[in-house]
Design an enzyme around this catalytic site. Structure first.
Site, mmCIF file in Angstrom:
data_model
loop_
_atom_site.group_PDB
_atom_site.id
_atom_site.type_symbol
_atom_site.label_atom_id
_atom_site.label_comp_id
_atom_site.label_asym_id
_atom_site.label_seq_id
_atom_site.Cartn_x
_atom_site.Cartn_y
_atom_site.Cartn_z
ATOM 1 C CB CYS A 2 -15.572 5.678 -12.037
ATOM 2 S SG CYS A 2 -15.828 4.014 -11.437
ATOM 3 N NE ARG A 27 -11.560 10.372 -11.727
ATOM 4 C CZ ARG A 27 -11.957 11.237 -10.804
ATOM 5 N NH1 ARG A 27 -11.399 12.423 -10.740
ATOM 6 N NH2 ARG A 27 -12.906 10.925 -9.953
ATOM 7 C CD1 TRP A 74 -9.527 1.504 -10.176
ATOM 8 C CD2 TRP A 74 -10.975 1.177 -8.504
ATOM 9 N NE1 TRP A 74 -8.835 1.002 -9.108
ATOM 10 C CE2 TRP A 74 -9.690 0.787 -8.067
ATOM 11 C CE3 TRP A 74 -12.045 1.048 -7.620
ATOM 12 C CZ2 TRP A 74 -9.449 0.295 -6.797
ATOM 13 C CZ3 TRP A 74 -11.813 0.551 -6.350
ATOM 14 C CH2 TRP A 74 -10.516 0.184 -5.951
ATOM 15 C CG ASN A 100 -16.909 8.304 -9.607
ATOM 16 O OD1 ASN A 100 -16.644 7.337 -8.900
ATOM 17 N ND2 ASN A 100 -16.217 9.437 -9.585
ATOM 18 N N GLY A 101 -19.136 5.960 -8.167
ATOM 19 C CA GLY A 101 -19.607 5.851 -6.782
ATOM 20 C C GLY A 101 -20.164 4.468 -6.529
ATOM 21 C CD GLU A 488 4.974 9.633 0.629
ATOM 22 O OE1 GLU A 488 4.091 9.018 1.239
ATOM 23 O OE2 GLU A 488 4.834 9.990 -0.554
ATOM 24 C CE LYS A 492 4.704 7.971 -3.521
ATOM 25 N NZ LYS A 492 3.960 8.805 -2.631
ATOM 26 C CD GLU A 495 2.126 5.104 -4.379
ATOM 27 O OE1 GLU A 495 0.897 5.022 -4.480
ATOM 28 O OE2 GLU A 495 2.688 6.106 -3.928
ATOM 29 C CG HIS A 511 11.365 -3.282 19.721
ATOM 30 N ND1 HIS A 511 11.576 -3.761 20.991
ATOM 31 C CD2 HIS A 511 11.846 -2.016 19.706
ATOM 32 C CE1 HIS A 511 12.151 -2.815 21.724
ATOM 33 N NE2 HIS A 511 12.326 -1.743 20.957
ATOM 34 C CE LYS A 610 -2.800 12.156 -7.934
ATOM 35 N NZ LYS A 610 -1.551 11.959 -7.183
#
Ligand code: M6R
Length: 615
Positions: A2, A27, A74, A100-101, A488, A492, A495, A511, A610
């Protein structure tokens, strides 16, 4: 997550709020809304979708007024829809709130409020809070100001919040508070700004106050800024000067922020090292940890805590610290660490890595370790962020604002700072030879230039991207310090392009993951010339024997891998410990191009935020 923007002053609040909300779009969010105070009325507009959808929904409706609050939501409690979007209003419609929270005890509070006759129009925890504020304001035995009512309401709340409250009957005042979610106050000339970070206010003021956890602020056009703790103690606002530049928040001619940020890396890595390293004098010094240097040198172990990309940087840090400073390292997902009753001693040093400095799990992990007596070192990008303030000491990465949700320049800046830190501690401990130390400093100083030449490979990376853009799966393999680079690379790709990708230590392939390999499967391998080179070559052979497609990142001039791989990407040669700073670049470019070719929203991938300020 948010985003909050609020304004009170002499300008048109709506314009400032909408522009600010657009700046916070990075965000991640799924609905947006504003409440504007004008002539004793409160105009409320909310819409599922983007800020642009909100603006076209508002159209020619009344947007006048110089006081307002805005929000991008969000979804947590209840799906993204118009009713759940913020702001939420109190039952008597006099107050509105953005939040926000997460209010953890919202269902208990809601039940009590329903018993007292309150009716709710959304599924959110936020609506409960504004009703609670109204209840306290209206039914208290003594007459309370809104400021007092908010303060008392917050003392009954369990959870995390950054909130701003507007009062339909008072155009002179906004009330704001924070606990575990960020909130910045901007102080202008006869005006105040409030936002989740400083980006919405950068062109209006350089004077900001970062609210501390448990603080509540009254922004009054007559009496100014007053801050108290939730426990009712007066605080003196600490005004800081904002260093952020407006250009850093714009795309500067690039199609996407992500591409701009990938291309900024020669500069951002340079900025991470600026004033901290001088190879000609054999010097590495991170001023922010100087006072705790002894503590780190004598640490029995280091615990890295982080999430996502920052966790991958922590894994690189593990190799760096064990190799250069000979201190045992554990790298922990902050979300697991905080709930595991971990064994933490006073001799432990916990290094928290975070771009935003606001990640809820990382923040909680810090608090836990701090309670148990560990020393906390923060490695953050955002100046003044919660993690940087909760840490005993630390180093900023100085990568500049990272707007693209997919972390790129923040990762290389984190790895740069970890390298400097490992070198500084290793030298102090005497665990690194002078020769190696000096050579590493020289190599490190030349990294920005080598990143520059790696970026020149963009055209051929784009061609490779075109070949594999329709893949459904991908494997990324690396060994040693390049294993985190594989992780990483895979993160990338998944996402931003939504292709399923996995990163593995190359030798682990046999394995299990080897079963996935067929002629459709691209396997991206880091096969640079280092101690594991021959072993990685064998792993490549294993992939080729099963008809997999190998795209290898190799050291310039490599011959052996070139003969067996389908494609090679040649990066400049450097010390083994610095390879991650170069090898990660082609993977960033590859993910970017594939995402663009698949018409994905590169800068704001679906479902992602974000800054993850809820657990
Ligand atoms: O702000 P932080 O570094 O604490 O964020 C941690 C993760 O959420 C973040 O790295 C995330 O994985 C990135 N979007 C990945 O690109």
């Amino acid at each position: 997550m948010c985003g909050i923007v609020a304004y009170i002053g002499h300008q048109k609040a709506f314009d400032i709020i909408i522009k600010g909300l657009k700046r916070l779009e990075y965000r991640g969010y799924d609905s947006a809304g504003v409440a504007l105070q004008n002539n004793s009325s409160l105009n409320l507009y909310k819409k599922k979708g983007k800020v642009a959808d909100l603006v076209s929904f508002i159209g020619k409706k009344d947007t006048n007024g110089s006081v307002g609050i805005g929000h991008t939501r969000w979804a947590t409690h209840g799906p993204p829809n118009d009713a759940n979007a913020h702001p939420h209003v109190s039952g008597h419609k006099k107050f509105a709130l953005v939040h926000n929270g997460i209010i953890e005890n919202y269902s208990v509070l809601k039940k009590e409020l329903i018993q007292r006759g309150h009716q709710f129009n959304s599924d959110t925890d936020t609506e409960v809070l504004i009703h609670l504020i109204e209840e306290i304001h209206t039914n208290s035995k003594r007459k309370l100001t809104l400021f007092e009512a908010v303060r008392i309401a917050l003392s009954e709340v369990i959870g995390a919040y950054a909130i701003v409250v507007i009062n339909k009957e008072n155009p002179n005042e906004l009330i704001a508070a924070r606990k575990s979610s960020p909130l910045v106050v901007g102080i202008g000339d006869g005006e105040f700004f409030l936002a989740s970070d400083a980006t919405p206010m950068v062109e209006f003021t350089k004077n900001v106050v970062y609210l501390e956890d448990g603080e509540i602020a009254q922004l009054n056009l007559d009496s100014g800024l007053k801050i108290k703790t939730i426990e009712n103690q007066e605080k003196t606002p600490y005004i800081q000067e904002l260093e952020m530049q407006l250009e850093a928040l714009e795309k500067g001619g690039y199609d996407h922020f992500m591409l701009k940020e990938i291309y900024e890396q020669p500069q951002s890595i340079h900025d991470s090292m600026r004033g901290r390293i001088r190879s000609s004098k054999g010097l590495v010094s991170l001023g922010g940890i100087k006072d705790y240097e002894e503590k780190i040198v004598n640490a029995k172990r280091l615990i890295f805590v982080a999430c996502g990309t920052s966790w991958h940087a922590g894994l690189v840090g593990e190799y760096l610290f064990e190799e250069l400073a000979r201190i045992p390292v554990e790298v922990e997902y902050a979300s697991e660490f905080r709930y595991r009753n971990p064994v933490i001693n006073e001799d432990d040093v916990l290094i928290a890595i975070s771009q935003s400095g606001e990640t809820a799990d990382t923040l909680a992990a810090i608090k836990l370790a701090k309670e148990k007596g560990a020393t906390i070192v923060g490695i953050c990008n955002v100046v003044g962020s919660s993690i940087s303030r909760e840490s005993h000491c630390g180093s900023y990465t100085h990568a500049g604002p990272e707007i693209g949700v997919a972390s790129t320049k923040a990762f290389t800046a984190q790895v740069t700072v970890l390298t400097l830190m490992a070198l500084m501690i290793g030298k102090k401990k005497g665990t690194i030879s002078t020769q190696r130390f000096n050579r590493l400093l020289v190599d490190l100083e030349s990294i920005p230039e080598k990143v520059e030449s790696t970026l020149k490979l963009d055209k051929s990376v784009k061609e490779i991207s075109n070949i594999y853009k329709d893949s459904s799966n991908a494997l990324y393999l690396g060994r040693g310090i390049n294993f985190p680079v594989a992780l990483e690379g895979a993160l990338k790709l998944k996402e931003i392009s939504y292709i399923h990708a996995e990163g593995y230590p190359a030798a682990e392939m046999k394995h299990g993951p080897i079963a996935l390999i067929d002629e459709e499967m691209p396997v991206f391998v880091i096969a640079t010339k280092d101690a594991s080179y021959e072993k990685v070559v064998s792993n490549i052979q294993e992939v080729k024997a099963r008809k997999g497609k190998v795209i290898a990142v190799v050291t310039k001039g490599d011959r052996e891998v070139k003969e067996i791989a389908d494609y090679v990407i040649e990066i400049p040669s450097t010390d083994d410990l610095l390879v991650p700073l170069l090898a990660t670049i082609p993977f960033q470019l590859l993910s970017y191009h594939i995402a663009v070719m698949r018409e994905c929203n590169v800068d704001q991938p679906r479902n992602l935020a974000k800054s993850v300020t809820v657990e």
